[in-house]
Motif scaffolding. Structure first.
Motif, PDB file in Angstrom:
ATOM      1  N   GLY A 148      38.754  41.370  49.537  1.00  0.00           N
ATOM      2  CA  GLY A 148      37.606  42.197  49.214  1.00  0.00           C
ATOM      3  C   GLY A 148      37.254  42.126  47.740  1.00  0.00           C
ATOM      4  N   ASP A 149      36.169  42.820  47.379  1.00  0.00           N
ATOM      5  CA  ASP A 149      35.745  42.854  45.986  1.00  0.00           C
ATOM      6  C   ASP A 149      36.630  43.787  45.178  1.00  0.00           C
ATOM      7  N   ARG A 150      36.805  43.435  43.904  1.00  0.00           N
ATOM      8  CA  ARG A 150      37.585  44.251  42.974  1.00  0.00           C
ATOM      9  C   ARG A 150      36.844  44.279  41.643  1.00  0.00           C
ATOM     10  N   VAL A 151      36.900  45.379  40.947  1.00  0.00           N
ATOM     11  CA  VAL A 151      36.280  45.514  39.629  1.00  0.00           C
ATOM     12  C   VAL A 151      37.358  45.460  38.568  1.00  0.00           C
ATOM     13  N   GLY A 152      37.053  44.779  37.471  1.00  0.00           N
ATOM     14  CA  GLY A 152      37.983  44.715  36.360  1.00  0.00           C
ATOM     15  C   GLY A 152      37.249  44.818  35.043  1.00  0.00           C
ATOM     16  N   VAL A 153      37.994  45.188  34.005  1.00  0.00           N
ATOM     17  CA  VAL A 153      37.442  45.255  32.656  1.00  0.00           C
ATOM     18  C   VAL A 153      38.010  44.090  31.851  1.00  0.00           C
ATOM     19  N   LEU A 154      37.154  43.461  31.071  1.00  0.00           N
ATOM     20  CA  LEU A 154      37.508  42.238  30.344  1.00  0.00           C
ATOM     21  C   LEU A 154      37.910  42.605  28.924  1.00  0.00           C
ATOM     22  N   ASP A 155      39.080  42.127  28.478  1.00  0.00           N
ATOM     23  CA  ASP A 155      39.526  42.436  27.120  1.00  0.00           C
ATOM     24  C   ASP A 155      39.168  41.314  26.151  1.00  0.00           C
ATOM     25  N   ALA A 156      39.549  41.466  24.906  1.00  0.00           N
ATOM     26  CA  ALA A 156      39.177  40.510  23.858  1.00  0.00           C
ATOM     27  C   ALA A 156      39.839  39.152  24.046  1.00  0.00           C
ATOM     28  N   ASP A 157      40.899  39.106  24.837  1.00  0.00           N
ATOM     29  CA  ASP A 157      41.604  37.843  25.088  1.00  0.00           C
ATOM     30  C   ASP A 157      41.187  37.197  26.400  1.00  0.00           C
ATOM     31  N   ASP A 158      40.071  37.644  26.961  1.00  0.00           N
ATOM     32  CA  ASP A 158      39.553  37.114  28.230  1.00  0.00           C
ATOM     33  C   ASP A 158      40.530  37.305  29.381  1.00  0.00           C
ATOM     34  N   LEU A 159      41.206  38.430  29.362  1.00  0.00           N
ATOM     35  CA  LEU A 159      42.028  38.841  30.492  1.00  0.00           C
ATOM     36  C   LEU A 159      41.303  39.981  31.206  1.00  0.00           C
ATOM     37  N   VAL A 160      41.320  39.943  32.536  1.00  0.00           N
ATOM     38  CA  VAL A 160      40.650  40.956  33.346  1.00  0.00           C
ATOM     39  C   VAL A 160      41.692  41.932  33.863  1.00  0.00           C
ATOM     40  N   HIS A 161      41.513  43.209  33.531  1.00  0.00           N
ATOM     41  CA  HIS A 161      42.422  44.276  33.929  1.00  0.00           C
ATOM     42  C   HIS A 161      41.782  45.023  35.092  1.00  0.00           C
ATOM     43  N   ALA A 162      42.420  44.989  36.229  1.00  0.00           N
ATOM     44  CA  ALA A 162      41.822  45.520  37.451  1.00  0.00           C
ATOM     45  C   ALA A 162      41.807  47.037  37.464  1.00  0.00           C
ATOM     46  N   LEU A 163      40.681  47.578  37.958  1.00  0.00           N
ATOM     47  CA  LEU A 163      40.594  48.997  38.281  1.00  0.00           C
ATOM     48  C   LEU A 163      41.232  49.217  39.646  1.00  0.00           C
ATOM     49  N   PRO A 164      41.500  50.466  40.027  1.00  0.00           N
ATOM     50  CA  PRO A 164      42.080  50.716  41.353  1.00  0.00           C
ATOM     51  C   PRO A 164      41.233  50.128  42.467  1.00  0.00           C
ATOM     52  N   SER A 165      41.872  49.672  43.517  1.00  0.00           N
ATOM     53  CA  SER A 165      41.178  49.088  44.661  1.00  0.00           C
ATOM     54  C   SER A 165      40.227  50.104  45.275  1.00  0.00           C
ATOM     55  N   GLY A 166      39.077  49.613  45.704  1.00  0.00           N
ATOM     56  CA  GLY A 166      38.097  50.466  46.364  1.00  0.00           C
ATOM     57  C   GLY A 166      37.026  51.017  45.446  1.00  0.00           C
ATOM     58  N   ILE A 167      37.212  50.907  44.134  1.00  0.00           N
ATOM     59  CA  ILE A 167      36.198  51.377  43.195  1.00  0.00           C
ATOM     60  C   ILE A 167      35.157  50.288  42.982  1.00  0.00           C
ATOM     61  N   ARG A 168      33.899  50.642  43.173  1.00  0.00           N
ATOM     62  CA  ARG A 168      32.804  49.727  42.886  1.00  0.00           C
ATOM     63  C   ARG A 168      32.203  50.094  41.535  1.00  0.00           C
ATOM     64  N   LEU A 169      31.675  49.110  40.850  1.00  0.00           N
ATOM     65  CA  LEU A 169      31.067  49.380  39.556  1.00  0.00           C
ATOM     66  C   LEU A 169      29.917  50.378  39.676  1.00  0.00           C
ATOM     67  N   ILE A 170      29.119  50.245  40.737  1.00  0.00           N
ATOM     68  CA  ILE A 170      27.974  51.138  40.909  1.00  0.00           C
ATOM     69  C   ILE A 170      28.410  52.599  41.032  1.00  0.00           C
ATOM     70  N   ASP A 171      29.655  52.849  41.475  1.00  0.00           N
ATOM     71  CA  ASP A 171      30.152  54.218  41.620  1.00  0.00           C
ATOM     72  C   ASP A 171      30.393  54.903  40.277  1.00  0.00           C
ATOM     73  N   LEU A 172      30.434  54.130  39.191  1.00  0.00           N
ATOM     74  CA  LEU A 172      30.771  54.667  37.872  1.00  0.00           C
ATOM     75  C   LEU A 172      29.581  54.765  36.932  1.00  0.00           C
ATOM     76  N   LEU A 173      28.431  54.237  37.347  1.00  0.00           N
ATOM     77  CA  LEU A 173      27.344  54.021  36.404  1.00  0.00           C
ATOM     78  C   LEU A 173      26.586  55.278  36.000  1.00  0.00           C
ATOM     79  N   ASP A 174      26.619  56.314  36.803  1.00  0.00           N
ATOM     80  CA  ASP A 174      25.793  57.490  36.495  1.00  0.00           C
ATOM     81  C   ASP A 174      26.408  58.391  35.430  1.00  0.00           C
ATOM     82  N   ASP A 175      27.608  58.055  34.955  1.00  0.00           N
ATOM     83  CA  ASP A 175      28.276  58.868  33.934  1.00  0.00           C
ATOM     84  C   ASP A 175      28.940  57.927  32.932  1.00  0.00           C
ATOM     85  N   PRO A 176      28.346  57.745  31.754  1.00  0.00           N
ATOM     86  CA  PRO A 176      28.919  56.803  30.777  1.00  0.00           C
ATOM     87  C   PRO A 176      30.364  57.132  30.408  1.00  0.00           C
TER      88      PRO A 176
END
Length: 326
Positions: free
Chosen positions: A14-42
């Motif tokens: 399935g799809d997974r969301v991650g945040v990209l750090d300065a070293d081009d490593l992707v740190h995964a958020l918990p499974s099941g979280i979509r990026l669109i679920d986080l957008l309404d609150d900075p």
């Protein structure tokens, strides 16, 4: 913050969301979280990124991932026309003296395109049925965070959650034919829209603010040869103006995509308008299109052929009293 959506090959696929750090490593958020679920609150978006950077569920090399569109299923996709040089170039397909219509300067015009046709930044793209002049369009889209209605220009920018690189693939011959009916583009535009690779929050780009956007270079190449470049800051309308206009008398919602329209030099149709139809061949099977914007990343997509599927006769039935013709 920079986020990606990727396909998890070592899990359930399935799809997974991650945040990209300065070293081009992707740190995964918990499974099941979509990026669109986080957008309404900075704040919630940034807290999720901070949590993942401190305690990731997994860490991957960015280069090793199969990337999806950051927002794979946006509620709507509006595409604007905000780069004057692009509008001028395409207008010249109608003659060497043609230019933007006066109405273009009055408000940031847009059309709705197909939210079901979203593709990832590494996906192949198929030539649409009936198309013989296939083209790309290099754009940057704003993604709506907090929704709103009848927003003013002054308040609209605060509703932007972030930005993504966008390619509005275009069947030019189909598009130009159907627009003779005096409606917006339809089948000429709805086969594919590529988003990504990276979703970037506005604070990440603030040091580059210039003009109506950001002083970052946009580059388009076909088969490794650069065919057009522009600066993102050359938009004639701002995203705040675009959002205010889009929300007039209606709502913009979390996850809505608002494309800037093609930058100057950001498509083949502009080359055809300025230099003639022989300036560059239409995209064909086997071509590779590489689009990039500084700090937003690079899309590399291969063009593939698709067999035609007959759909039957689509012509109107003639009626002698209405002056119809077969």
């Amino acid at each position: 913050m920079r986020f990606v959506t990727y396909t998890e090959t070592d899990g359930d696929g399935g799809d997974r969301v991650g945040v990209l750090d300065a070293d081009d490593l992707v740190h995964a958020l918990p499974s099941g979280i979509r990026l669109i679920d986080l957008l309404d609150d900075p704040q919630r978006l940034h807290d999720a990124a901070d949590d993942a950077l401190r305690d990731p569920r997994a860490v991957h090399s960015y280069a090793s991932l199969r990337l999806r569109a950051p927002i794979p299923q946006p509620p709507t996709v509006r595409d604007f026309m905000t780069f004057e040089s692009h509008v001028e170039g395409v207008a010249r397909l109608g003659g060497p003296e043609a230019g933007p219509p006066e109405q273009w300067y009055e408000a940031p015009a847009f059309y709705f395109t197909n939210p079901y046709a979203i593709q990832g930044p590494q996906d192949d793209v198929r030539i649409p049925p009936g198309c013989t002049r296939f083209d790309f369009e290099l754009e940057v889209a704003a993604v709506i965070g907090r929704g709103g209605r009848d927003l003013s220009v002054a308040e609209a920018e605060s509703h932007i959650a972030g930005y993504v690189l966008m390619n509005d693939w275009s069947a030019r011959d189909v598009q130009f034919n159907e627009m003779q009916v005096r409606l917006g583009p339809a089948k000429g535009k709805d086969s594919a829209t590529t988003l990504g690779p990276v979703f970037v929050t506005p604070d990440e780009l603030e040091p580059y603010r210039a003009g109506n956007a950001y002083g970052l270079r946009m580059t388009a190449a076909v088969n490794g040869r650069v065919v057009g470049e522009d600066m993102w800051s050359n938009m004639a309308f701002s995203y705040a103006q675009m959002i205010a206009y889009a929300s007039r008398g209606t709502k913009v919602r979390t996850g809505d995509i608002l494309g800037s329209g093609t930058c100057g030099g950001g498509c083949l149709a502009e080359l055809w308008g300025r230099r003639g139809l022989d300036a560059h061949p239409p995209l064909a099977q086997g071509d590779t299109v590489t689009l990039s914007v500084e700090h937003l990343g690079t899309q590399t997509c291969r063009v593939t052929e698709r067999a035609e599927r007959p759909v039957g006769d689509l012509r109107a039935t003639s009626h002698p009293h209405h002056g119809g013709r077969p």
